[in-house]
Structure formats: structure tokens, C-alpha cells
Design a protein around this motif. Structure first.
Motif, PDB file in Angstrom:
ATOM      1  N   SER A 146      19.791  18.892  17.421  1.00 56.19           N
ATOM      2  CA  SER A 146      19.556  17.442  17.480  1.00 56.19           C
ATOM      3  C   SER A 146      20.668  16.734  18.246  1.00 56.19           C
ATOM      4  N   ALA A 149      14.592  16.377  20.714  1.00 57.40           N
ATOM      5  CA  ALA A 149      15.118  15.093  20.238  1.00 57.40           C
ATOM      6  C   ALA A 149      14.037  14.202  19.644  1.00 57.40           C
ATOM      7  N   LEU A 164      16.174  12.222  11.620  1.00 55.35           N
ATOM      8  CA  LEU A 164      17.519  11.642  11.734  1.00 55.35           C
ATOM      9  C   LEU A 164      17.565  10.199  11.254  1.00 55.35           C
ATOM     10  N   ILE A 214      24.954  13.054  12.293  1.00 56.58           N
ATOM     11  CA  ILE A 214      24.700  14.463  12.618  1.00 56.58           C
ATOM     12  C   ILE A 214      25.865  15.351  12.177  1.00 56.58           C
ATOM     13  N   ALA A 234      12.989  15.375  16.187  1.00 53.74           N
ATOM     14  CA  ALA A 234      14.138  15.293  15.289  1.00 53.74           C
ATOM     15  C   ALA A 234      14.514  13.858  14.966  1.00 53.74           C
ATOM     16  N   SER A 235      14.169  12.921  15.859  1.00 55.81           N
ATOM     17  CA  SER A 235      14.556  11.526  15.637  1.00 55.81           C
ATOM     18  C   SER A 235      13.952  10.967  14.358  1.00 55.81           C
TER      19      SER A 235
END
Length: 428
Positions: A26, A128, A135, A66, A131-132
Motif C-alpha cells: 500500500s 493502491a 486505509l 501505514i 487498498a485505499s
């Protein structure tokens, strides 16, 4: 913990390694995203791009989230790996520590760091964007802790005079933009690349670089007899012509040949009529950048201008078409140039070049790199190198180019023979 089966501990360890790989990929994926493509996708309402954009608005908070998650997972995995090694070798704790250190380092390096980060660097959007979503949730959950850690870290950065709020701007310089266009490859057709680079080059060029010089200027002299003027109007290849008296510095106006047709057909034509239908001349300095002059042509609704030096003397003319041809290339047929081209290839590989030819035009036609930061013409370039006007034909070298002067007339080099040899080693 001693009552938990080893199979369960191994399962938890694998889960922690996967989570560590998630955080590692990520981080690399988010930081490797193309900011301009991301901005475009976000404007197109791409949900993944919109989430990533929101996270990247505050990079310190994203990195804090992260790293916090990654370190928590790695420390938990290291502790769990130690417990498993002690369960496997209860009678030899030193061996358990040694084996745990070697194996755990290899597993984390391969499966939680190197592989996920390489994959994210190769395909950042595929990593990304999915994964966003996770996150954002983790960032909300860890917000108090991340805020506390970031506050301390930012305070330390301020001690060494680093402004954490002054992030690197996304603005590109002209040279950086030119590099992006060149490296676009098949994404931008070659012709379009050439046009885009030519537009960027306009700011480095002035009107003086592309104007038709005074010696080649074609116009109507009102001091000529009427028959000469009429013959010139009937045979001209140009749409617009400067009209002057005796000398080009005494300009009356600019004539559009379309407006003279009714006088030519009626047979009733006087020079006074010519003056009445002329448009007021438009003068521009020779040092005006091309991109500025292109805007000025549009603003003033003009297509042709007389170029003057610092003393107000006319040095040539510049047209809108001249500037556009710098962008798109030649799109009109110049009858005069076609009949007597400036560059004549020879059988021995050399070229005979007209002394009045522009250095830029010769470079463009032959893919050469003769100096363009000084005189504009081949004749001027040779005279600058020699530092005097030669009385007889001579030879000289300009970089990789061997120049032989063939003809000199009226203190001007009229023709030169140029040979190029890239194998020549130039002195330092």
C-alpha cells in the motif's frame, strides 16, 4: 499461549505476514501513483482514484497510518515467531533464537517486503485503489495514535527547519514537460509529439528567428510606374503585400490583393486607389517572443506585421502563417523557395548551401546542429567564426562541419559547401 496448538499459531503468523505485505504494498502503491493521471481519474468520478486523492491530500497522516499498522503487525509477527521457535526447540533456546532470526528475516523480506513492494511499483493503481478503501478505515481507527505520533515527528522536523506544510508542488518546468512528451512513446503519435514540443519551443524563439529578411521582402513601390505596379499585382504569389514609397521604411500600408481585383478588371486604376484600400501597417519589435506575437496577432486581428529594430528601421516581415508553420510544419507551397531551394545535395555527400539560408532551416532540413545562438544566416555564422569578411574563398571548421566558401559578392557570402563528419574528434 502454551495451550494454543502450533497449527493455530502458524495460521496467525501467516495472517500477520499477509497484513505486513498489505501495508508494504500500500505504501509503495500510493506513493508511486501518477499524480496527473490520478487527478484526471478523480475528476472522472473514479471511486478508487477519489479515495486515493483524499488520502494523499495529507501524506504525513497517510504515511503515519501505514507505518503504524506495519510496525504493529511486524512486531506481533516477530513475537509470535519467537514463541513458535521456543515451542519447536524447548531444550535448546539458543538454537531457537538463531533459527527464528534467520527464517523470520527471510520470510518477512521475501513475502512482506520485496515481493509486495515490487508488485506495487509495477502496477500501483491495481494495488493502491483497492487498498485505499481499507486505509481510510484504518486511518479513522488509528487517528488518535497517528495524530500523537505525527505531532512529535513534525515537531522534530521543525527543529531542523523543515516546513512540513510546504510539500513539493506538482508544477512542471518547460524542460520537464518536454521530457514527458518525448517519453510518451506510442501514447502520443510522433507528429503530435513534434507539434507539442514546437509549441514549447516558441518561448525560446523570437520574431527575428523566423521573419522574412528585408533583402527578400516583396512589396509595392509607389514610385514605380503604373505598368510595373500592375504587372506586379497580376503576377504576385502573395496574398498580402507591403506598400511603400522608394524605401521600405516609408511604408504606406499593407495591401490585401483581394481588394484590388475590382480595379484590375475595370481597367480604371490609379495609385491613389491603391493607397485608399491599404490597411494601416502593423509594426512589431524584432525581439518579440513567438508565443507572445502569436497572442498579439490574435488580439489585434492581424496576419502580417513589419519587423523593426531598436532604431525603428524595417528589418523584415513576419506573418501568422510563419508562426503556425513552426508548430505544424510547412503547410503552404512557396513557389519561390521551390524554384530555388537553399540546400543542394551533392554526389559526394556534401551540400551547397545558400549564404542567405537561415541556420535553423538548414538544421531542420538536414538534422544538423549548427550553432543557432548567434547569427541567423549561414553567411553571418561564417563571418562570426572568421571574425572578418574574407576577400577570397577559404575553408574553416564549425564543430563537426567543414565549410568551404564558394562565392563572395557585395561583402556577403553567397554560397558555401558544407560537409559533415561525426567521426572527427574535436579538441577539448
Amino acid at each position: 499461549m502454551s495451550d494454543v496448538p502450533l497449527s493455530v499459531l502458524f495460521g496467525i503468523l501467516v495472517l500477520l505476514i499477509i497484513l505486513s505485505g498489505f501495508f508494504s504494498s500500500s505504501e509503495t502503491g500510493m506513493m508511486s501513483l501518477n499524480r496527473y493521471r490520478l487527478r484526471h481519474m478523480a475528476k472522472s468520478k473514479h471511486k478508487g482514484a477519489m479515495r486515493a486523492t483524499k488520502l494523499l491530500e495529507k501524506p504525513d497522516r497517510l504515511i503515519g497510518t501505514i507505518l503504524t499498522g506495519n510496525n504493529l503487525v511486524n512486531f506481533a509477527a516477530a513475537a509470535l515467531a519467537t514463541i513458535i521457535s521456543q515451542r519447536l526447540w524447548p531444550d535448546n533456546p539458543d538454537l531457537a533464537v538463531f533459527v527464528n532470526t534467520i527464517l523470520f528475516t527471510l520470510v518477512v523480506l521475501i513475502f512482506a517486503e520485496l515481493t509486495p513492494k515490487t508488485l506495487a511499483a509495477i502496477a500501483p493503481e491495481k494495488i493502491a485503489f483497492p487498498a485505499s478503501r481499507a486505509l481510510l478505515g484504518i486511518q479513522w481507527f488509528l487517528q488518535p495514535f497517528v495524530w500523537f505520533v505525527n505531532t512529535i515527528a513534525n515537531a522534530l522536523l521543525r527543529l531542523v527547519r523543515v516546513d512540513v506544510n510546504n510539500t513539493t508542488p506538482d508544477n512542471l518546468s518547460t524542460e520537464e514537460l518536454r521530457t514527458i512528451v518525448r517519453e510518451a512513446g506510442s501514447m502520443i503519435p510522433k507528429r503530435h509529439q513534434h507539434m507539442l514540443i514546437s509549441i514549447l519551443d516558441l518561448e525560446k524563439m523570437t520574431v527575428n528567428d523566423i521573419m522574412v529578411p528585408r533583402t527578400e521582402l516583396v512589396g509595392i513601390d509607389l514610385n514605380d510606374d503604373l505598368e510595373t505596379v500592375l504587372e506586379q499585382l497580376r503576377t504576385t504569389q502573395h496574398t498580402r503585400l507591403p506598400v511603400y514609397r522608394g524605401d521600405i521604411n516609408n511604408v504606406v500600408g499593407i495591401l490585401h490583393t483581394r481588394n484590388i481585383s475590382r480595379f484590375l478588371t475595370s481597367g480604371e486604376f490609379l495609385k491613389e486607389d491603391l493607397e485608399k484600400i491599404c490597411r494601416e501597417p502593423y509594426f512589431i519589435p524584432e525581439s518579440t517572443p513567438l508565443h507572445t506575437q502569436l497572442f498579439n496577432f490574435q488580439k489585434n486581428k492581424r496576419r502580417i506585421a513589419l519587423v523593426v529594430d531598436e532604431y525603428g528601421d524595417v528589418q523584415g516581415i513576419c506573418t501568422l502563417e510563419d508562426i503556425l508553420e513552426e508548430i505544424v510544419g510547412e503547410f503552404t507551397t512557396d513557389v519561390v523557395s521551390a524554384a530555388s531551394p537553399d540546400v543542394h545535395p551533392q554526389e559526394d555527400g556534401s551540400y551547397i548551401v545558400d549564404g542567405a539560408a537561415y541556420v535553423r532551416d538548414v538544421n531542420k532540413a538536414l538534422k544538423w546542429d549548427l550553432p543557432t545562438d548567434g547569427p541567423k544566416t549561414i553567411s553571418g555564422l561564417i563571418v562570426e567564426i572568421l571574425e572578418h569578411i574574407p576577400d577570397a574563398p577559404v575553408c574553416l571548421r564549425i564543430g563537426y562541419y567543414r565549410v568551404e566558401i564558394l562565392q563572395i559578392k557585395d561583402n556577403t557570402i553567397r554560397a558555401a559547401k558544407i560537409t559533415t563528419d561525426r567521426k572527427i574528434k574535436l579538441p577539448d
